[in-house]
Design an enzyme around this catalytic site. Structure first.
Site, PDB file in Angstrom:
ATOM      1  N   GLU A  17      52.525  71.988 118.873  1.00  0.00           N
ATOM      2  CA  GLU A  17      51.995  71.941 117.498  1.00  0.00           C
ATOM      3  C   GLU A  17      50.899  72.998 117.348  1.00  0.00           C
ATOM      4  O   GLU A  17      50.068  73.168 118.230  1.00  0.00           O
ATOM      5  CB  GLU A  17      51.405  70.546 117.237  1.00  0.00           C
ATOM      6  N   THR A  48      51.039  72.449 111.206  1.00  0.00           N
ATOM      7  CA  THR A  48      50.361  71.474 110.338  1.00  0.00           C
ATOM      8  C   THR A  48      50.189  72.041 108.921  1.00  0.00           C
ATOM      9  O   THR A  48      50.348  73.250 108.679  1.00  0.00           O
ATOM     10  CB  THR A  48      48.978  71.057 110.892  1.00  0.00           C
ATOM     11  N   ALA A  51      46.505  68.626 103.687  1.00  0.00           N
ATOM     12  CA  ALA A  51      46.871  67.646 102.654  1.00  0.00           C
ATOM     13  C   ALA A  51      46.451  68.154 101.279  1.00  0.00           C
ATOM     14  O   ALA A  51      45.373  68.710 101.120  1.00  0.00           O
ATOM     15  CB  ALA A  51      46.212  66.306 102.958  1.00  0.00           C
ATOM     16  N   GLY A 108      49.395  61.959 104.572  1.00  0.00           N
ATOM     17  CA  GLY A 108      48.167  62.755 104.537  1.00  0.00           C
ATOM     18  C   GLY A 108      47.010  61.915 104.029  1.00  0.00           C
ATOM     19  O   GLY A 108      47.182  60.754 103.657  1.00  0.00           O
ATOM     20  N   GLN A 175      50.209  60.039 117.333  1.00  0.00           N
ATOM     21  CA  GLN A 175      48.827  60.510 117.386  1.00  0.00           C
ATOM     22  C   GLN A 175      48.439  60.664 118.858  1.00  0.00           C
ATOM     23  O   GLN A 175      49.018  59.999 119.732  1.00  0.00           O
ATOM     24  CB  GLN A 175      47.940  59.443 116.698  1.00  0.00           C
TER      25      GLN A 175
HETATM   26  P1  FAD Z   1      51.812  56.396 106.180  1.00  0.00           P
HETATM   27  O1  FAD Z   1      52.968  56.214 107.071  1.00  0.00           O
HETATM   28  O2  FAD Z   1      52.047  56.341 104.709  1.00  0.00           O
HETATM   29  O3  FAD Z   1      50.715  55.300 106.589  1.00  0.00           O
HETATM   30  C1  FAD Z   1      49.389  55.363 106.090  1.00  0.00           C
HETATM   31  C2  FAD Z   1      48.764  53.964 106.080  1.00  0.00           C
HETATM   32  O4  FAD Z   1      49.376  53.165 105.050  1.00  0.00           O
HETATM   33  C3  FAD Z   1      48.942  53.169 107.359  1.00  0.00           C
HETATM   34  O5  FAD Z   1      47.808  52.382 107.536  1.00  0.00           O
HETATM   35  C4  FAD Z   1      50.171  52.293 107.084  1.00  0.00           C
HETATM   36  O6  FAD Z   1      50.148  51.088 107.830  1.00  0.00           O
HETATM   37  C5  FAD Z   1      50.030  52.027 105.585  1.00  0.00           C
HETATM   38  N1  FAD Z   1      51.336  51.960 104.905  1.00  0.00           N
HETATM   39  C6  FAD Z   1      52.407  52.786 105.103  1.00  0.00           C
HETATM   40  N2  FAD Z   1      53.418  52.477 104.265  1.00  0.00           N
HETATM   41  C7  FAD Z   1      53.004  51.431 103.532  1.00  0.00           C
HETATM   42  C8  FAD Z   1      53.600  50.687 102.484  1.00  0.00           C
HETATM   43  N3  FAD Z   1      54.838  50.963 102.037  1.00  0.00           N
HETATM   44  N4  FAD Z   1      52.862  49.679 101.926  1.00  0.00           N
HETATM   45  C9  FAD Z   1      51.614  49.400 102.361  1.00  0.00           C
HETATM   46  N5  FAD Z   1      50.987  50.088 103.348  1.00  0.00           N
HETATM   47  C10 FAD Z   1      51.671  51.095 103.930  1.00  0.00           C
HETATM   48  N6  FAD Z   1      47.639  65.231 108.262  1.00  0.00           N
HETATM   49  C11 FAD Z   1      47.647  66.349 107.495  1.00  0.00           C
HETATM   50  O7  FAD Z   1      46.957  66.388 106.466  1.00  0.00           O
HETATM   51  N7  FAD Z   1      48.401  67.434 107.846  1.00  0.00           N
HETATM   52  C12 FAD Z   1      49.194  67.441 108.946  1.00  0.00           C
HETATM   53  O8  FAD Z   1      49.860  68.427 109.225  1.00  0.00           O
HETATM   54  C13 FAD Z   1      49.211  66.266 109.781  1.00  0.00           C
HETATM   55  N8  FAD Z   1      49.994  66.206 110.882  1.00  0.00           N
HETATM   56  C14 FAD Z   1      50.041  65.053 111.613  1.00  0.00           C
HETATM   57  C15 FAD Z   1      50.899  64.976 112.731  1.00  0.00           C
HETATM   58  C16 FAD Z   1      50.954  63.830 113.503  1.00  0.00           C
HETATM   59  C17 FAD Z   1      51.909  63.763 114.692  1.00  0.00           C
HETATM   60  C18 FAD Z   1      50.139  62.715 113.184  1.00  0.00           C
HETATM   61  C19 FAD Z   1      50.179  61.476 114.038  1.00  0.00           C
HETATM   62  C20 FAD Z   1      49.289  62.770 112.079  1.00  0.00           C
HETATM   63  C21 FAD Z   1      49.231  63.933 111.274  1.00  0.00           C
HETATM   64  N9  FAD Z   1      48.408  64.011 110.156  1.00  0.00           N
HETATM   65  C22 FAD Z   1      48.397  65.160 109.390  1.00  0.00           C
HETATM   66  C23 FAD Z   1      47.508  62.909 109.798  1.00  0.00           C
HETATM   67  C24 FAD Z   1      48.112  61.946 108.750  1.00  0.00           C
HETATM   68  O9  FAD Z   1      48.346  62.638 107.542  1.00  0.00           O
HETATM   69  C25 FAD Z   1      47.125  60.806 108.535  1.00  0.00           C
HETATM   70  O10 FAD Z   1      47.015  60.027 109.685  1.00  0.00           O
HETATM   71  C26 FAD Z   1      47.395  59.925 107.303  1.00  0.00           C
HETATM   72  O11 FAD Z   1      46.265  59.057 107.147  1.00  0.00           O
HETATM   73  C27 FAD Z   1      48.606  59.015 107.413  1.00  0.00           C
HETATM   74  O12 FAD Z   1      49.772  59.678 107.263  1.00  0.00           O
HETATM   75  P2  FAD Z   1      51.161  58.909 107.560  1.00  0.00           P
HETATM   76  O13 FAD Z   1      52.245  59.809 107.211  1.00  0.00           O
HETATM   77  O14 FAD Z   1      51.142  58.315 108.917  1.00  0.00           O
HETATM   78  O15 FAD Z   1      51.021  57.733 106.444  1.00  0.00           O
END
Ligand code: FAD
Length: 283
Positions: A17, A48, A51, A108, A175
């Site tokens: 990454e 990456t 957001a 994000g 993560q």
């Molecule tokens: P989600 O899967 O939507 O989850 C977010 C939160 O909401 C969690 O607490 C989950 O339990 C809850 N949730 C999910 N779906 C629902 C639902 N339907 N109803 C109610 N609650 C729900 N960030 C960036 O800005 N740019 C990047 O390039 C980037 N790359 C990343 C790469 C990796 C491998 C990882 C692990 C993280 C990365 N992140 C990045 C960080 C990420 O954007 C943040 O951690 C963000 O807070 C959550 O994104 P997610 O897609 O996991 O969200």
């Protein structure tokens, strides 16, 4: 190559990454490092994305160059937070038109400074569903072995992860974490929840004590006392902490491989030397 093909491999899949550097000139430096890392035959390099779209142009340039200049499969990260449905659709169409085959679909975190924040997509599962309905991209999603920071209950977080898998994700990238026990427990819970797609642990080689504290603070990963003790011995000694970080990542990776994971995803921080030392020992 698409994610589903990549993770059919019998041997562990190595992926990297990178992030868009702040300075324009450093994109060339980044590619010097990636040219060095090419000898490990990475199955893909993910890029990456800021957001809200803050680093969109640089991310896209790096993605294109990974494909055209290095001949390696790129995987853009993409976040839906604050973006409109039209913007997202346009991005996806352009991505597919460029011949990109995979995407890491994320919610994000809402940027602090943004003029307009659209609420068209609330969670990543909605983005996965939309990508599946509009494109033939293969989709990866993020997961958190220690539970996502906004969620107080790992079983609820796993239910939410399952929504992304059910919506069409093919691979999960995690993560970073510093205690493999968290990952092993997580894998156990995923098995019980019938999540059966490949789960790829993210490994961060520690190269500085301040960096360790900053990155874990940002993403909510815990630093167990014994790990903190291990690294804090070298607080002000850059060379020693880098050496300790390399040794730690080698041990961590070897233990993960012995567990039978499908691949390792390295947070390179846009550098190559430490990753080379780790992979020369691990592979
Ligand atoms: P989600 O899967 O939507 O989850 C977010 C939160 O909401 C969690 O607490 C989950 O339990 C809850 N949730 C999910 N779906 C629902 C639902 N339907 N109803 C109610 N609650 C729900 N960030 C960036 O800005 N740019 C990047 O390039 C980037 N790359 C990343 C790469 C990796 C491998 C990882 C692990 C993280 C990365 N992140 C990045 C960080 C990420 O954007 C943040 O951690 C963000 O807070 C959550 O994104 P997610 O897609 O996991 O969200």
């Amino acid at each position: 190559m698409k994610l589903e093909e990549i993770y059919k491999s019998e041997s562990p899949v190595i992926t990297f990454e990178v992030f868009p550097p702040k300075k324009e000139t450093s994109i060339d430096e980044l590619f010097e490092h990636l040219s060095v890392l090419k000898r490990f035959n990475p199955a893909l390099i993910s890029v990456t994305y800021g957001a809200g779209g803050s680093s969109r142009d640089k991310s896209s340039e790096i993605v294109s160059r990974i494909k055209s200049q290095l001949g390696i499969t790129p995987m853009p990260h993409f976040t839906c937070v604050c973006s409109s449905r039209d913007f997202i659709k346009d991005y996806l169409m352009r991505t597919e038109a460029e011949g990109i085959e995979n995407i890491l679909a994320l919610r994000g975190d809402e940027p602090q400074e943004i003029d307009v924040c659209y609420r068209d997509f609330r969670y990543a599962n909605e983005l996965v569903e939309f990508i599946r309905s509009q494109t033939s991209l293969s989709i990866a999603v993020a997961a958190y072995p220690e539970c996502h920071m906004d969620c107080g209950d790992i079983s609820v977080d796993i239910e939410n992860l399952k929504r992304k898998v059910d919506a069409g994700a093919s691979v999960i990238y995690t993560q970073l974490f510093f205690e493999n026990g968290y990952f092993f427990r997580f894998m156990d819970l995923l098995e019980k929840a019938s999540v059966n797609i490949p789960v790829v642990p993210g490994v961060l080689p520690v190269s500085g004590y301040a960096q360790l504290q900053r990155m874990t603070g940002m993403c909510g990963a815990r630093v167990p006392d014994e790990v903190d003790k291990f690294f804090s011995r070298y607080k002000d000694d850059e060379e020693s902490i880098r050496k300790a970080g390399t040794e730690f990542a080698i041990r961590q990776s070897q233990e993960l491989l012995a567990f039978g994971i499908k691949g390792l995803h390295f947070y390179t921080l846009n550098k190559s030397a430490q990753i080379c030392d780790i992979l020369d020992s691990v592979l």
